[in-house]
Design a protein around this motif. Structure first.
Motif, mmCIF file in Angstrom:
data_model
loop_
_atom_site.group_PDB
_atom_site.id
_atom_site.type_symbol
_atom_site.label_atom_id
_atom_site.label_comp_id
_atom_site.label_asym_id
_atom_site.label_seq_id
_atom_site.Cartn_x
_atom_site.Cartn_y
_atom_site.Cartn_z
ATOM 1 N N ALA A 140 9.074 -69.222 10.723
ATOM 2 C CA ALA A 140 8.733 -70.849 11.342
ATOM 3 C C ALA A 140 9.964 -71.332 12.628
ATOM 4 C CB ALA A 140 9.367 -71.667 9.705
ATOM 5 N N GLU A 183 2.434 -79.101 18.497
ATOM 6 C CA GLU A 183 3.135 -79.076 17.102
ATOM 7 C C GLU A 183 1.814 -78.354 17.096
ATOM 8 O OE1 GLU A 183 5.158 -80.195 13.524
ATOM 9 O OE2 GLU A 183 5.851 -80.492 15.994
ATOM 10 N N GLU A 187 3.003 -74.742 14.315
ATOM 11 C CA GLU A 187 2.551 -74.906 12.791
ATOM 12 C C GLU A 187 1.702 -73.264 12.501
ATOM 13 O OE1 GLU A 187 0.605 -78.127 11.886
ATOM 14 O OE2 GLU A 187 1.885 -79.218 12.087
ATOM 15 N N CYS A 188 1.033 -72.743 13.784
ATOM 16 C CA CYS A 188 0.360 -72.288 14.274
ATOM 17 C C CYS A 188 0.626 -70.761 13.905
ATOM 18 C CB CYS A 188 -1.168 -72.078 14.205
ATOM 19 S SG CYS A 188 -2.339 -73.243 14.245
#
Length: 645
Positions: A140, A183, A187-188
């Motif tokens: 992340a 965004e 996230e992906c």
């Protein structure tokens, strides 16, 4: 050789990106999780076999091993983990077990072995879970770094492309990419990186472990497992495709039915109710049949997939059972159970691989949009060997200028001369034409053909810094920066100070309302601060330009209706600004047009009329039409509604 075209994902995840700290942590934690899973499988196998083989069976096995010399003497009455070392002795994957039993005394008793194996398996499970979580956190963070880099690149690209944006479309695209697409990528990409690393470590670890337990049985079980997974995936995709085809046919019927709703007057006028009702019902039934058929085809495909899956599982269980019950060198039951768990884990990882493919598709779509924008080449660039352009002292000339925007020819062979220290207005039936002329003078855009000359010098060969310091554009919708009033006027320019900002504000009649703000010139403005009216924001823009003392100011007036006092203050500010300076207006007020020495009217890309407002109102029918369309009562009411809303 042609250049290699990289996929967006390859640009998002470069080789160098894997060498960055967070990516290396993902790899390290992924490897640690795979090793922890391997050790957990080992400990669970030993623990299960230790609980299965006990009592007389274990004593008999150990006695035979001691007599044959395969185990040291003195193991009875409690041999501990030596039972498993003897049972697994023929398997190459367990050749290390006797050495462990000799090295660790705690494993030589059953209670000690059980305690050690339970503790070790719990420890490995904890390390596996912790490593997975840390890998996800690191992934992340790596995705966040990539998103931050992309947002920086979009911001820089917006600064390069934004000034050339006549319609504001480029700005909206940049905002949409900055907020939404990046965004999606963040996230992906975090999930993608973690799943990619996990699959790279876990799948080989599980496959090698299965082969190490019994290489022949492992391969025999892997073949039906892979085949079942492929058939299941194929049938599921085939079922989804059949359903989509059926839904497309049903959509056609829906379109036909919706057309019938527009024929009510014809149907009632010709008494066609019965005919129309029967036709409507026939298409409605056909639509229902298409939808039902699609669902049936999908169910049939899924049924086939499930049958193949259960058949494959049965084959695997049968293969393991045959090997466990074999009369010659049987496989320990615990090893067979663990082999089944390994195959189950592989199935779960293969399903995870499908999720990885979906993430890859989403990243390629979002990345394609972002990189298409980032790869755009700005219209305006500084020529090699560009020279300093002196402030305009004689004239600005557009010489046979053509300009094409998004395939539309906005300007067609425009010849225009603007004398220095004059006031002119640029107007047109199509507002893009005068705006394009203003952008050309400010060198936000380049002419497709033709030249723009400052005192006879082609500005295409001038430095952007010299042009932008002497030609300032005040937009009607220029945003207020998030900062104080003085920040909005100085814009971080160290050449000027607060007294300079105050003098500039006084010149454009902004000082009075500024001093009435809660903190005067230190009042915060913007979304998180004090909100200014359109007239106040416009005067801040005037002050921002005045403080820099440019030779040319281009003023795009606000479209909203201003109150009478604000209009009077702005008119007086114009009078002050016009002193030894060229003012070019894109006007929204008739009083501004009347004060100009000349008005230039553009129509269909050409300069259709030039003159004062009074002369054009008498001689030009086109100008009178434009004047009526722009300043009639209904137009003013519309703009007033815009201001209120």
């Amino acid at each position: 050789m042609p250049a290699t075209v990289l996929l967006p994902l390859q640009r998002l995840v470069t080789r160098n990106s894997w060498l960055q700290q967070n990516s290396l942590l993902v790899i390290a934690y992924g490897a640690q999780a795979a090793m922890a899973l391997l050790f957990w499988l080992v400990s669970v196998t030993l623990l299960a076999d230790l609980l299965i083989v006990r009592g007389a069976e274990a004593e008999k096995l150990v006695t035979a091993a001691m007599e044959s010399g395969k185990a040291p003497l003195g193991l009875l009455p409690d041999p501990g983990l030596w039972v498993q070392a003897i049972r697994f002795g023929d398997l190459s994957a367990w050749r290390w077990l006797p050495w462990i039993c000799e090295t660790l005394p705690l494993l030589r008793t059953t209670p000690g072995a059980v305690f050690s194996l339970v503790l070790f398996s719990l420890l490995m499970a904890g390390i596996y879970s912790w490593s997975r979580n840390r890998a996800r956190v690191a992934a992340a963070r790596a995705a966040r770094d990539t998103a931050t880099k992309l947002r920086n690149n979009i911001h820089r690209q917006a600064l390069r492309l934004g000034p050339s944006d006549l319609t504001g479309q480029n700005q909206e695209t940049a905002i949409q990419l900055f907020c939404d697409e990046v965004e999606v990528i963040r996230e992906c990409l975090g999930e993608w990186r973690w799943r990619y690393v996990r699959a790279r470590f876990l799948i080989p670890t599980l496959v090698l472990t299965a082969i190490a337990i019994d290489w022949r049985l492992g391969l025999e079980c892997l073949v039906p497992a892979v085949a079942c997974w492929w058939v299941f995936r194929y049938e599921r995709e085939k079922g989804a495709e059949n359903r989509q085809i059926a839904e497309a046919h049903a959509e056609t019927e829906v379109q036909f039915l919706s057309e019938g709703l527009r024929q009510t007057r014809l149907v009632r006028g010709y008494n066609m109710e019965e005919f129309e009702r029967s036709l409507f019902q026939a298409h409605l039934n056909r639509m229902s049949e298409d939808l039902s058929q699609g669902r049936q085809l999908e169910r049939a495909a899924l049924t086939t997939a499930r049958f193949v899956t259960w058949a494959g599982m049965a084959i695997i269980v049968l293969l393991i059972a045959i090997r466990v019950t074999s009369a010659v060198h049987p496989l320990p039951l615990s090893n067979g159970v663990v082999l089944g768990l390994i195959l189950l884990g592989l199935t779960m990882e293969w399903n995870s691989w499908e999720r990885l493919e979906n993430l890859t598709a989403r990243l390629n779509v979002a990345g394609e949009r972002v990189y298409t924008y980032l790869d755009e080449i700005p219209q305006v660039g500084q020529a090699v060997g560009a020279k300093f352009i002196d402030p305009v002292s004689k004239s600005i000339i557009l010489e046979a200028v053509h300009y094409v925007h998004q395939g539309n020819e906005i300007l067609r062979g425009v010849d225009l001369r603007i004398e220095a220290n004059s006031e002119i207005s640029l107007v047109g039936m199509d507002p893009l034409a005068p705006k394009a002329v203003a952008y050309l003078i400010a060198r936000f855009i380049e002419p497709t053909r033709g030249r723009v000359l400052f005192d006879g010098e082609d500005i295409a060969w001038g430095t952007l810094e010299s042009i932008h310091s002497e030609v300032l554009y005040i937009g009607s919708d220029d945003p207020i920066l998030s900062g104080t009033v003085v920040d909005n006027i100085l814009c971080g320019d160290k050449r000027y100070s607060l007294p300079d900002a105050i003098e500039a504000a006084k010149e454009v009649h902004a000082n009075k309302f500024i001093t009435q703000l809660p903190n005067g010139y230190e009042t915060l403005l913007g979304e998180q601060g004090h909100q200014l009216s359109a007239g106040e924001a416009f005067r801040i823009g005037l002050a921002r330009a005045v403080i820099r003392q440019p030779a040319v100011i281009i003023i795009e007036e606000p479209k909203v209706i201003l109150d009478e006092n604000t209009r009077a203050l702005i008119d007086d500010a114009y009078q002050r600004l016009a002193n030894k300076r060229t003012l070019i207006y894109l006007p929204s007020r008739l009083s501004t047009i009347r004060r100009c020495g000349s008005v230039h009217l553009f129509h269909e890309g050409v300069l259709a009329a030039v003159g004062t407002h009074q002369d054009l109102a008498k001689k030009s029918e086109l100008y009178r039409h434009w004047d009526y369309v722009t300043f009639n009562t209904y137009s003013r009411q519309s703009r007033r509604l815009v201001e209120v809303s």
